[in-house]
Design an enzyme around this catalytic site. Structure first.
Site, PDB file in Angstrom:
ATOM      1  N   LYS A 264       0.893  -1.236   0.241  1.00  0.00           N
ATOM      2  CA  LYS A 264       0.061   0.008   0.113  1.00  0.00           C
ATOM      3  C   LYS A 264       0.907   1.396   0.065  1.00  0.00           C
ATOM      4  CE  LYS A 264      -3.922  -1.780   2.606  1.00  0.00           C
ATOM      5  NZ  LYS A 264      -4.888  -1.563   1.437  1.00  0.00           N
ATOM      6  N   ARG A 338     -10.496 -11.211   1.518  1.00  0.00           N
ATOM      7  CA  ARG A 338     -11.268 -12.361   0.977  1.00  0.00           C
ATOM      8  C   ARG A 338     -10.622 -13.738   1.048  1.00  0.00           C
ATOM      9  NH1 ARG A 338     -11.561  -8.920  -4.595  1.00  0.00           N
ATOM     10  NH2 ARG A 338     -11.406  -7.198  -3.048  1.00  0.00           N
TER      11      ARG A 338
HETATM   12  N1  BES Z   1      -8.177  -3.482   4.078  1.00  0.00           N
HETATM   13  C1  BES Z   1      -8.156  -3.307   2.657  1.00  0.00           C
HETATM   14  C2  BES Z   1      -9.685  -2.231   2.471  1.00  0.00           C
HETATM   15  C3  BES Z   1      -9.752  -1.059   2.996  1.00  0.00           C
HETATM   16  C4  BES Z   1      -9.360   0.006   2.389  1.00  0.00           C
HETATM   17  C5  BES Z   1     -10.195  -0.862   4.403  1.00  0.00           C
HETATM   18  C6  BES Z   1      -9.777   1.582   2.804  1.00  0.00           C
HETATM   19  C7  BES Z   1     -10.406   0.314   4.642  1.00  0.00           C
HETATM   20  C8  BES Z   1     -10.155   1.506   4.286  1.00  0.00           C
HETATM   21  C9  BES Z   1      -8.217  -4.547   1.981  1.00  0.00           C
HETATM   22  O1  BES Z   1      -7.590  -5.538   2.235  1.00  0.00           O
HETATM   23  C10 BES Z   1      -7.827  -4.067   0.395  1.00  0.00           C
HETATM   24  O2  BES Z   1      -6.487  -3.619   0.399  1.00  0.00           O
HETATM   25  N2  BES Z   1      -8.349  -4.029  -0.405  1.00  0.00           N
HETATM   26  C11 BES Z   1      -8.195  -3.660  -1.782  1.00  0.00           C
HETATM   27  C12 BES Z   1      -8.769  -4.602  -2.741  1.00  0.00           C
HETATM   28  C13 BES Z   1      -8.026  -4.426  -4.176  1.00  0.00           C
HETATM   29  C14 BES Z   1      -6.592  -4.910  -4.226  1.00  0.00           C
HETATM   30  C15 BES Z   1      -9.087  -5.451  -4.966  1.00  0.00           C
HETATM   31  C16 BES Z   1      -8.674  -2.127  -1.965  1.00  0.00           C
HETATM   32  O3  BES Z   1      -9.808  -2.021  -1.546  1.00  0.00           O
HETATM   33  O4  BES Z   1      -7.935  -1.613  -2.636  1.00  0.00           O
HETATM   34 ZN    ZN Z   2      -5.625  -5.285   1.785  1.00  0.00          ZN
END
Ligand code: BES
Ligand code: ZN
Ligand code: ZN
Length: 485
Positions: A264, A338
Site C-alpha cells: 500500500k 477475501r
Molecule cells: N483492508 C483493505 C480495504 C480497506 C481500504 C479498508 C480502505 C479500509 C479502508 C483491503 O484489504 C484492501 O486492501 N482491498 C483492496 C482490494 C483491491 C486490491 C482489489 C482495495 O480496496 O484497494
Molecule cells: Zn488489503
C-alpha cells in the site's frame, strides 16, 4: 454505572418494527423476529419532565450554571426516534466531558415511550462516554467521567440491556483502536477466551501449523509474510435447544494490512490497524451474548493474521488451495481479506449446518467511495435475510445499503488458470467483486450476507455517540437486534 444481569428469554411484546409498520419476516429460527421488545405502556408515565427543543439532530440545550442543571431538547415529540434518543444522550455526555465534570445524573427522557427508546438512550450515554486515552502519559489520562446515573421514569431492564450492549461495543472499539503491535492475533484469541469464559462458550484456537495441515491454504498463504503468530479462532455458544441451527458470524481479523508484496502507499497506512474491525463486530456480538445469555445458538469464526511482506510472503500470480478444495489465483496480495475469509466460510459451511452466515469485513476501499462513512454495504444470496437486516438497520440507526450480486459479477472473479481469482474486472464494481469471490466459499444452500464495513468501522462523523477519530463499533448493535438478543 455498572452492567447488570439482564432479562432473559423472550416474551412477545410489540416490536419497534411493528410500531414503525415494518416488521421482520419469519426466518425459520425463533429469535430473528423478537428484537426490540418493549412495553407499549410504561409503568409510570409522567409527562412534561423534559424541555423539548426545536431540532431533531442538533440537540439544543442550555446550562444553568448555578445549579449545574442541563436542559436538552429532543425535537418534536411525534418525530422522536430511538436514534434521536441515542444522539441526544451523546450530546449531553459530550457536553459534560468537555466541561470535565466527574459525574452526571440524567433524567430518562423517554417517559411514555417504548422500552427500546430507553435502551437507545442508555446506549447513547455509554457509547458517547468512550474515549481512547490509554497511551497518554500526561494529564489527558487523568480525567474520567466516573459515573452516570439515570433517574426518573425509565424501563430498568431495557436500560440495563443498553449498558451491556454499549459496553460490548466499547470493548470492541478498544480492540480496533489499539495498534497492530498490541491487538495481535494472539490478543484477539485471548479476548475470545475471556469472553468465552464469561459466556460458557467453547473456544478453539488453531495455530499456523494446525490450520496449514488442515488445508486452509488460502488463509495460510496470507499468513506466510508475517512472523507474528496467526490464529484461527472459533467460539461456540449453545444457549438454545440442540435442534436449533446456529447462526454463524465470521469476521476479518486482519490485525495489520500493509498490502503485502502489492504494498500500500504510505499515506495513512497506520489506519490499517482497523483492518480487524470485522472480527471486532463478531467479538462484540459474542461479548454481549456472553453477558445476556439468550436462548439461541451462535458460532463465531475469526481468521486472524497480519498481512506483511516477509521473505516467504505470497506473491502476485501464486495459486493457493482453499479449505473447500477450490484454487485461487492471487493477483493482488492486498486483496487478502477475501483470502482469509474464504477458508473461514468454507470451514463454517463444512462443519456446521447454519441457519445463516453473516460475515463482516473491512474488505474494500471501493465501498468507501460508494457509500462513504455513512452506510455499510451488504450483499448476499437470500432476500428474506437481507430484508430482516434492513429492518434491524432501521431499528439501530446503523445504515446498510444493498448492492447486487448477480451471476455476471460472479463471472468476473473466474480465473484463466484457477477456479477463481482474487480480483474482479479492472476498475469495476470492486466491492461486489469482493462479495462475488466470497460467495464461492459458502455452501450454496446456506443463506449468507456479507457486510463490507470498510467505510463505517472507523472515522464515523456526525454521530454524537461515536468519536470520529477511531473505531466505531458499528453493526454490533444491528447484529444483536437481528438475532433478537
Ligand atoms: N483492508 C483493505 C480495504 C480497506 C481500504 C479498508 C480502505 C479500509 C479502508 C483491503 O484489504 C484492501 O486492501 N482491498 C483492496 C482490494 C483491491 C486490491 C482489489 C482495495 O480496496 O484497494
Ligand atoms: Zn488489503
Ligand atoms: Zn485488508
Amino acid at each position: 454505572y455498572q452492567a447488570a444481569k439482564s432479562r432473559q428469554g423472550s416474551h412477545k411484546v410489540k416490536t419497534r418494527s411493528e410500531v414503525n409498520g415494518r416488521a421482520k419476516k419469519p426466518f425459520s429460527q425463533k429469535g430473528t423476529g423478537n428484537a426490540r421488545q418493549g412495553s407499549s405502556k410504561p409503568p409510570n408515565f409522567r409527562g412534561g419532565a423534559i424541555s423539548m427543543g426545536p431540532q431533531n439532530r442538533d440537540h439544543s440545550f442550555s446550562l444553568n450554571k448555578k445549579e449545574k442543571t442541563l436542559f436538552f431538547g429532543l425535537g418534536k415529540k411525534k418525530e422522536a426516534t430511538a436514534e434521536n434518543f441515542r444522539r441526544a444522550a451523546g450530546s449531553v455526555v459530550n457536553f459534560v466531558i468537555d466541561k470535565k465534570y466527574s459525574s452526571l445524573a440524567v433524567e430518562c427522557p423517554t417517559g411514555g415511550m417504548e422500552a427500546y427508546n430507553c435502551q437507545a438512550f442508555t446506549e447513547g450515554l455509554v457509547l458517547s462516554s468512550y474515549r481512547f486515552l490509554d497511551y497518554f502519559s500526561d494529564e489527558r489520562a487523568n480525567y474520567h467521567l466516573k459515573n452516570i446515573t439515570m433517574v426518573g421514569t425509565c424501563n430498568k431492564d431495557a436500560s440495563k440491556k443498553g449498558v451491556i450492549i454499549a459496553n460490548a461495543v466499547c470493548d470492541s472499539r478498544d480492540l480496533g483502536n489499539h495498534p497492530g503491535n498490541v491487538t495481535t492475533p494472539t490478543r484477539l484469541a485471548n479476548f475470545a477466551k475471556e469472553v468465552g469464559k464469561k459466556g460458557n462458550m467453547k473456544v478453539t484456537i488453531f495455530d499456523r501449523e494446525k490450520f496449514t495441515k488442515m488445508g486452509m491454504g488460502s488463509f495460510a498463504g496470507v499468513a506466510l509474510g508475517t512472523n507474528e503468530p496467526p490464529k484461527f479462532i472459533i467460539m461456540e455458544y449453545f444457549g438454545g435447544s440442540k435442534k436449533d441451527k446456529p447462526v454463524l458470524l465470521v469476521g476479518k481479523g486482519l490485525t495489520f494490512d500493509t498490502g503485502g508484496i502489492s504494498l500500500k502507499p504510505g499515506l495513512r497506512m497506520d489506519e490499517m490497524k482497523f483492518d480487524m474491525c470485522g472480527s471486532a463486530v463478531v467479538f462484540g456480538a459474542m461479548n454481549a451474548i456472553a453477558a445476556l445469555k439468550p436462548k439461541m445458538n451462535v458460532v463465531a469464526i475469526v481468521p486472524s493474521t497480519h498481512n506483511m511482506l516477509g521473505g516467504s510472503a505470497v506473491k502476485p500470480g501464486d495459486i493457493l488451495t482453499a479449505y473447500n478444495g477450490k484454487t485461487i489465483e492471487v493477483l493482488n496480495t492486498d486483496a487478502e481479506g477475501r483470502l482469509i475469509l474464504a477458508d473461514a466460510l468454507a470451514y463454517a459451511s463444512k462443519h456446521y449446518d447454519p441457519e445463516y452466515i453473516l460475515d463482516f469485513a473491512t474488505l474494500t476501499g471501493a465501498i468507501v467511495i460508494t457509500l462513504g462513512g455513512i452506510a455499510t454495504g451488504i450483499m448476499g444470496n437470500n432476500e428474506v435475510l437481507i430484508e430482516n437486516i434492513k429492518v434491524s438497520s432501521e431499528n439501530t440507526g446503523e445504515h446498510v445499503w444493498q448492492l447486487p450480486l448477480w451471476d455476471e459479477y460472479c463471472d468476473q472473479v473466474k480465473s484463466k488458470v484457477a477456479d477463481v481469482k482474487n480480483l474482479g474486472s479492472p476498475g469495476q464494481a470492486g466491492s461486489i467483486a469482493g462479495a462475488a469471490f466470497l460467495k464461492a466459499f459458502v455452501r450454496e444452500d446456506i443463506p449468507w450476507v456479507h457486510f463490507d464495513i470498510a467505510g463505517t468501522a472507523s472515522h464515523v462523523e456526525n454521530r454524537s455517540y461515536a468519536q470520529k477519530d477511531g473505531a466505531s463499533g458499528q453493526v454490533i448493535r444491528l447484529v444483536l437486534d437481528l438475532l433478537g438478543v
